[in-house]
Write a protein that holds these residues in place. Structure first.
Motif, PDB file in Angstrom:
ATOM      1  N   THR A   1       0.831  -1.207   0.000  1.00 30.25           N
ATOM      2  CA  THR A   1       0.000   0.000   0.000  1.00 30.25           C
ATOM      3  C   THR A   1       0.865   1.257   0.000  1.00 30.25           C
TER       4      THR A   1
ATOM      5  N   ILE B   1       0.932   4.239  -2.819  1.00 32.66           N
ATOM      6  CA  ILE B   1       0.765   5.659  -2.502  1.00 32.66           C
ATOM      7  C   ILE B   1       1.939   6.464  -3.049  1.00 32.66           C
TER       8      ILE B   1
ATOM      9  N   GLU C   1       1.685   6.853  -6.799  1.00 31.93           N
ATOM     10  CA  GLU C   1       0.699   7.835  -7.229  1.00 31.93           C
ATOM     11  C   GLU C   1       1.241   9.257  -7.088  1.00 31.93           C
TER      12      GLU C   1
ATOM     13  N   VAL D   1      -0.439  15.750   0.512  1.00 32.84           N
ATOM     14  CA  VAL D   1      -1.044  14.560  -0.083  1.00 32.84           C
ATOM     15  C   VAL D   1      -2.355  14.233   0.629  1.00 32.84           C
TER      16      VAL D   1
ATOM     17  N   ILE E   1      -5.368  11.390   0.866  1.00 36.12           N
ATOM     18  CA  ILE E   1      -5.679   9.989   0.552  1.00 36.12           C
ATOM     19  C   ILE E   1      -7.132   9.704   0.950  1.00 36.12           C
ATOM     20  N   TYR E   2      -7.922   9.273  -0.023  1.00 37.26           N
ATOM     21  CA  TYR E   2      -9.298   8.871   0.240  1.00 37.26           C
ATOM     22  C   TYR E   2      -9.273   7.389   0.606  1.00 37.26           C
ATOM     23  N   GLU E   3      -9.506   7.095   1.894  1.00 38.23           N
ATOM     24  CA  GLU E   3      -9.313   5.740   2.391  1.00 38.23           C
ATOM     25  C   GLU E   3     -10.230   4.721   1.719  1.00 38.23           C
TER      26      GLU E   3
ATOM     27  N   LEU F   1      -8.695   4.437  -1.801  1.00 39.16           N
ATOM     28  CA  LEU F   1      -7.245   4.599  -1.856  1.00 39.16           C
ATOM     29  C   LEU F   1      -6.845   5.488  -3.032  1.00 39.16           C
ATOM     30  N   THR F   2      -7.653   6.519  -3.237  1.00 39.38           N
ATOM     31  CA  THR F   2      -7.327   7.519  -4.259  1.00 39.38           C
ATOM     32  C   THR F   2      -6.360   8.525  -3.648  1.00 39.38           C
ATOM     33  N   VAL F   3      -5.285   8.825  -4.371  1.00 35.30           N
ATOM     34  CA  VAL F   3      -4.245   9.707  -3.860  1.00 35.30           C
ATOM     35  C   VAL F   3      -4.215  10.984  -4.696  1.00 35.30           C
ATOM     36  N   LYS F   4      -4.260  12.115  -4.041  1.00 35.50           N
ATOM     37  CA  LYS F   4      -4.226  13.411  -4.720  1.00 35.50           C
ATOM     38  C   LYS F   4      -3.089  14.260  -4.151  1.00 35.50           C
TER      39      LYS F   4
END
Length: 210
Positions: free
Chosen positions: A1, A5, A8, A49, A51-53, A56-59
């Protein structure tokens, strides 16, 4: 994981890197002018950063500089702990793609340490800047001195380095070291970083040794 991350975050850097490449097959004068200038992020760091848990979208954002909780991470508006020595000391571009790669290396270190320790925690801000200047001064003195015997003292000068994270494979530790190399020509490109992390993520997901 953690590798995913990191990958990304690197992909965001690769997007800017690709946007900075010369236009293929010519292009308009305006396009050429836009692509002559590097597209840089300037503040890659774990604090930027999101992170949408659930997915698991990383912006990768750039909002931390405007939030009071992160004020201690900036000195005169600059995230010095995420900047290469030459940039901090004004002996190179303040912001550049290789500078973003350096910042990514520090961010990767943050990811692998769970963001539990501040980068270069053993230094105060002024001490870190002083150590960067000391390294650059010694390097310049060595370059200007033709007598090899007089260079012995300068050989010991090193740029501040991040400690190897406790839970980190040798390959990821090596990537952190390469990204945070004091000399920008020693750092990989974001494209190379992405390909490396994609392979490592795939290997980890399949249960293969990495």
């Amino acid at each position: 994981t953690l590798l995913y991350i990191a990958g990304e975050i690197a992909a965001a850097g690769a997007y800017l890197e690709a946007a900075s490449l010369p236009a293929v097959n010519g292009g308009s004068a305006q396009q050429q002018l836009q692509q002559q200038q590097e597209q840089t992020h300037r503040d890659i760091a774990a604090r930027n950063v999101i992170i949408y848990e659930s997915t698991l979208t990383v912006k990768l954002t750039d909002v931390a500089a405007y939030e009071e909780q992160w004020a201690a991470d900036y000195v005169d508006g600059l995230p010095i702990r995420w900047m290469a020595p030459a940039s901090v000391a004004g002996r190179g571009p303040l912001f550049s793609l290789p500078g973003d790669v350096y910042a990514f290396g520090v961010t990767l270190w943050e990811v692998m340490t769970g963001c539990k320790v501040r980068p270069f925690a053993e230094y105060g801000d002024e001490e870190l800047v002083a150590a960067m200047y000391a390294y650059l001064d010694a390097k310049e003195e060595k370059a200007s001195d033709d007598d090899e015997e007089d260079n012995e003292d300068n050989d010991a000068a090193e740029a501040p380095r991040l400690p190897v994270p406790t839970h980190c494979t040798p390959e990821i530790a090596s990537l952190i070291e390469e990204c945070t190399a004091a000399e920008e020509h020693q750092r990989p490109t974001f494209k190379e970083i992405c390909l490396f992390l994609q392979r490592k993520t795939a290997a980890a997901g399949s249960g293969k040794p990495h």
